[in-house]
Design a protein around this motif. Structure first.
Motif, short mmCIF file in Angstrom:
data_model
loop_
_atom_site.label_atom_id
_atom_site.label_comp_id
_atom_site.label_asym_id
_atom_site.label_seq_id
_atom_site.Cartn_x
_atom_site.Cartn_y
_atom_site.Cartn_z
N GLU A 106 123.67 91.60 -116.09
CA GLU A 106 122.55 91.12 -115.27
C GLU A 106 122.22 92.17 -114.20
O GLU A 106 123.12 92.83 -113.70
CB GLU A 106 123.00 89.83 -114.57
N GLN A 107 120.94 92.33 -113.89
CA GLN A 107 120.55 93.14 -112.72
C GLN A 107 119.80 92.22 -111.77
O GLN A 107 118.87 91.52 -112.19
CB GLN A 107 119.61 94.27 -113.13
N VAL A 108 120.21 92.24 -110.51
CA VAL A 108 119.50 91.37 -109.57
C VAL A 108 118.35 92.10 -108.89
O VAL A 108 117.51 91.48 -108.25
CB VAL A 108 120.46 90.72 -108.54
N LYS A 111 114.86 97.86 -111.71
CA LYS A 111 113.71 98.65 -111.26
C LYS A 111 112.81 99.08 -112.40
O LYS A 111 113.27 99.52 -113.44
CB LYS A 111 114.21 99.97 -110.62
N GLY A 112 111.51 99.00 -112.17
CA GLY A 112 110.53 99.64 -113.03
C GLY A 112 110.06 100.91 -112.33
O GLY A 112 110.70 101.36 -111.37
N ARG A 113 108.93 101.45 -112.78
CA ARG A 113 108.39 102.63 -112.08
C ARG A 113 107.71 102.18 -110.79
O ARG A 113 107.33 101.02 -110.66
CB ARG A 113 107.36 103.35 -112.98
N MET A 128 120.67 99.13 -119.37
CA MET A 128 121.60 100.25 -119.54
C MET A 128 121.02 101.54 -118.95
O MET A 128 119.82 101.78 -119.03
CB MET A 128 121.79 100.40 -121.06
N SER A 129 121.88 102.36 -118.37
CA SER A 129 121.47 103.69 -117.90
C SER A 129 122.39 104.73 -118.53
O SER A 129 123.59 104.48 -118.68
CB SER A 129 121.55 103.79 -116.38
N MET A 130 121.81 105.88 -118.88
CA MET A 130 122.61 106.95 -119.49
C MET A 130 122.56 108.17 -118.56
O MET A 130 121.50 108.49 -118.01
CB MET A 130 121.98 107.40 -120.82
N LYS A 177 103.22 93.37 -127.62
CA LYS A 177 103.82 92.92 -126.35
C LYS A 177 104.99 93.80 -125.97
O LYS A 177 105.66 94.37 -126.83
CB LYS A 177 104.29 91.47 -126.50
N LYS A 178 105.26 93.84 -124.64
CA LYS A 178 106.29 94.78 -124.16
C LYS A 178 107.70 94.27 -124.45
O LYS A 178 108.09 93.19 -124.02
CB LYS A 178 106.09 95.01 -122.65
N LEU A 179 108.43 95.10 -125.19
CA LEU A 179 109.80 94.77 -125.58
C LEU A 179 110.80 95.59 -124.79
O LEU A 179 111.88 95.11 -124.45
CB LEU A 179 109.96 95.08 -127.08
N GLY A 199 117.03 105.07 -117.81
CA GLY A 199 117.24 103.63 -117.82
C GLY A 199 116.49 103.01 -118.99
O GLY A 199 115.32 103.35 -119.22
N ILE A 200 117.17 102.14 -119.71
CA ILE A 200 116.53 101.48 -120.85
C ILE A 200 116.71 99.97 -120.66
O ILE A 200 117.84 99.49 -120.50
CB ILE A 200 117.19 101.90 -122.18
N GLY A 201 115.61 99.25 -120.64
CA GLY A 201 115.66 97.79 -120.55
C GLY A 201 115.08 97.21 -121.83
O GLY A 201 113.94 97.50 -122.17
N ILE A 202 115.88 96.41 -122.54
CA ILE A 202 115.39 95.84 -123.81
C ILE A 202 115.56 94.32 -123.76
O ILE A 202 116.66 93.81 -123.50
CB ILE A 202 116.20 96.37 -125.02
C1 BT5 Z 1 109.35 100.10 -116.86
O1 BT5 Z 1 108.64 100.19 -115.70
O2 BT5 Z 1 108.95 99.64 -117.90
C2 BT5 Z 1 110.77 100.64 -116.76
C3 BT5 Z 1 111.82 99.56 -116.88
C4 BT5 Z 1 113.21 100.12 -116.90
C5 BT5 Z 1 114.25 99.05 -116.86
C6 BT5 Z 1 115.64 99.60 -117.01
S1 BT5 Z 1 116.83 98.34 -117.24
C7 BT5 Z 1 118.12 99.45 -117.01
C8 BT5 Z 1 117.69 100.40 -115.91
N1 BT5 Z 1 118.05 99.87 -114.61
C9 BT5 Z 1 116.98 99.59 -113.88
O3 BT5 Z 1 117.01 99.12 -112.71
N2 BT5 Z 1 115.84 99.89 -114.56
C10 BT5 Z 1 116.17 100.44 -115.87
P1 BT5 Z 1 107.06 99.90 -115.57
O4 BT5 Z 1 106.31 100.70 -116.62
O5 BT5 Z 1 106.76 100.17 -114.15
O6 BT5 Z 1 106.90 98.38 -115.92
C11 BT5 Z 1 107.29 97.37 -115.01
C12 BT5 Z 1 106.40 96.15 -115.30
O7 BT5 Z 1 106.80 95.56 -116.54
C13 BT5 Z 1 106.57 95.05 -114.27
O8 BT5 Z 1 105.68 95.24 -113.20
C14 BT5 Z 1 106.23 93.79 -115.08
O9 BT5 Z 1 104.83 93.63 -115.20
C15 BT5 Z 1 106.73 94.13 -116.47
N3 BT5 Z 1 108.11 93.60 -116.71
C16 BT5 Z 1 109.10 93.37 -115.82
N4 BT5 Z 1 110.21 92.95 -116.45
C17 BT5 Z 1 109.92 92.89 -117.77
C18 BT5 Z 1 110.64 92.54 -118.94
N5 BT5 Z 1 111.93 92.15 -118.90
N6 BT5 Z 1 110.00 92.60 -120.14
C19 BT5 Z 1 108.71 92.99 -120.22
N7 BT5 Z 1 107.97 93.34 -119.16
C20 BT5 Z 1 108.56 93.30 -117.94
#
Ligand code: BT5
Length: 311
Positions: A106-108, A111-113, A128-130, A177-179, A199-202
């Motif tokens: 779990e991540q509390v 982060k996205g971009r 996961m982060s590499m 849709k975003k996976l 960082g990879i979030g799936i």
């Molecule tokens: C991303 O940012 O798509 C990059 C996400 C990276 C996540 C991984 S998880 C492991 C590592 N540790 C971290 O803390 N991060 C990395 P961006 O293109 O900015 O997209 C973010 C947007 O996607 C959010 O503003 C939401 O609209 C949407 N979103 C958030 N959580 C989501 C989810 N679980 N599935 C699909 N969309 C999501």
């Protein structure tokens, strides 16, 4: 050893001989595994057998049967973290080796971009982060985002048979849709990279999403209609990643670019690119050898887009 022989009993003696440790040490490890949720049957004169594995991403689950040379050889596993990126940055700057991975249930504060949030609920996805330490100039780091996208697509396909698409620069979509989201960050001097953290979030086994992303997000379980083993996906991604990364370091970005283009849906379409410097509309011509998007606007001018949200 136990998970590789699910049908057989392995004697304490055989395990201790193979691992070169005492039978008491084997027993202690079995107790540790039991504490973390494995049900292990122990039958006198026959040995040990796993009857139930918890759905966890522990290092033993990820490393069992993993065929890489260095990706995933060091696994940092946490139940809950703020963000695996933050932990990875710290481990990298304290000398963490290339190929080290950090995973969390779990991540509390995922982060996205650009300070956006990444929704990372417990036990359902791959967060996961590499750590990479490539000897490349900092401006080439975006290529690694594209390489990662190809490795993730291949890894997911190998385990589930599902075909995903890449939306430049960092999204993987399934049925529109975003996976998956990818976040590439680096620690660098002006002309030298110290480390790149990918960082990879799936979304793997979620069956629902919060209101804000309900219409735009999906998971492997939703698309496939059944639960998917997260550790198998991680293994397959690491194996594909290592293979592509070695090609990249030896031969450069071109072979990766060709593979990437085969999965990209952004190219050859009319798009809107929202960047920090404003919005551009036009035709997505392709990506450069650096991984930068070329967009031709309606006046025929070509813009180089380094990072954006694409519609
Ligand atoms: C991303 O940012 O798509 C990059 C996400 C990276 C996540 C991984 S998880 C492991 C590592 N540790 C971290 O803390 N991060 C990395 P961006 O293109 O900015 O997209 C973010 C947007 O996607 C959010 O503003 C939401 O609209 C949407 N979103 C958030 N959580 C989501 C989810 N679980 N599935 C699909 N969309 C999501």
């Amino acid at each position: 050893m136990l998970t590789e022989h699910p049908e057989e009993y392995l004697s304490g003696e055989a395990i201790s001989n193979y691992l070169g440790c005492s039978r008491t040490a084997v027993w202690k490890h079995v107790e540790e595994l039991r504490k973390s949720g494995y049900e292990i049957e122990a039958v006198p004169r026959r040995g040990y057998r796993v009857v139930h594995k918890p759905n966890l991403l522990t290092s033993s689950e990820i490393q069992a049967g993993l065929s890489t040379r260095y990706f995933g050889k060091n696994v940092h596993y946490e139940k809950s973290v703020s963000s695996t990126q933050e932990l990875a940055h710290r481990i990298a700057s304290e000398g963490g080796e290339e190929g080290t991975i950090i995973v969390a249930e779990e991540q509390v504060a995922g982060k996205g971009r650009l300070g956006r949030q990444w929704y990372s609920p417990i036990g359902t996805g791959i967060w996961m982060s590499m750590i990479l330490k490539p000897k490349i100039p900092p401006q080439q780091a975006p290529q690694l985002t594209l390489l990662t996208a190809v490795a993730v697509i291949r890894g997911i396909h190998a385990i589930t048979g599902l075909n995903c698409d890449i939306k430049w620069p960092n999204d993987i979509l399934l049925n529109g849709k975003k996976l998956v989201g990818i976040l590439t960050e680096m620690q660098a001097d002006l002309d030298q990279i110290q480390s790149v953290i990918i960082g990879i979030g799936i979304n793997v086994n979620q069956i629902s999403f919060p209101e804000e992303i309900k219409e735009t997000a999906t998971s492997l379980r939703i698309e496939k209609g059944k639960e998917i083993n997260r550790a198998s996906i991680i293994k397959s991604i690491l194996e594909n990643f290592e293979e592509l990364y070695e090609i990249y370091l030896k031969e450069g970005f071109l072979p990766i670019k060709i593979m990437w283009e085969a999965h990209a849906i952004t190219i050859g379409k009319r798009i809107t690119a929202r960047t920090m410097g404003g919005s551009f509309q036009g035709f997505a011509q392709g990506i450069t050898d650096e991984g930068i998007l070329l967009l031709e606007d309606d006046l025929g001018d070509t813009h180089k887009i380094y990072s954006a949200d694409i519609e």
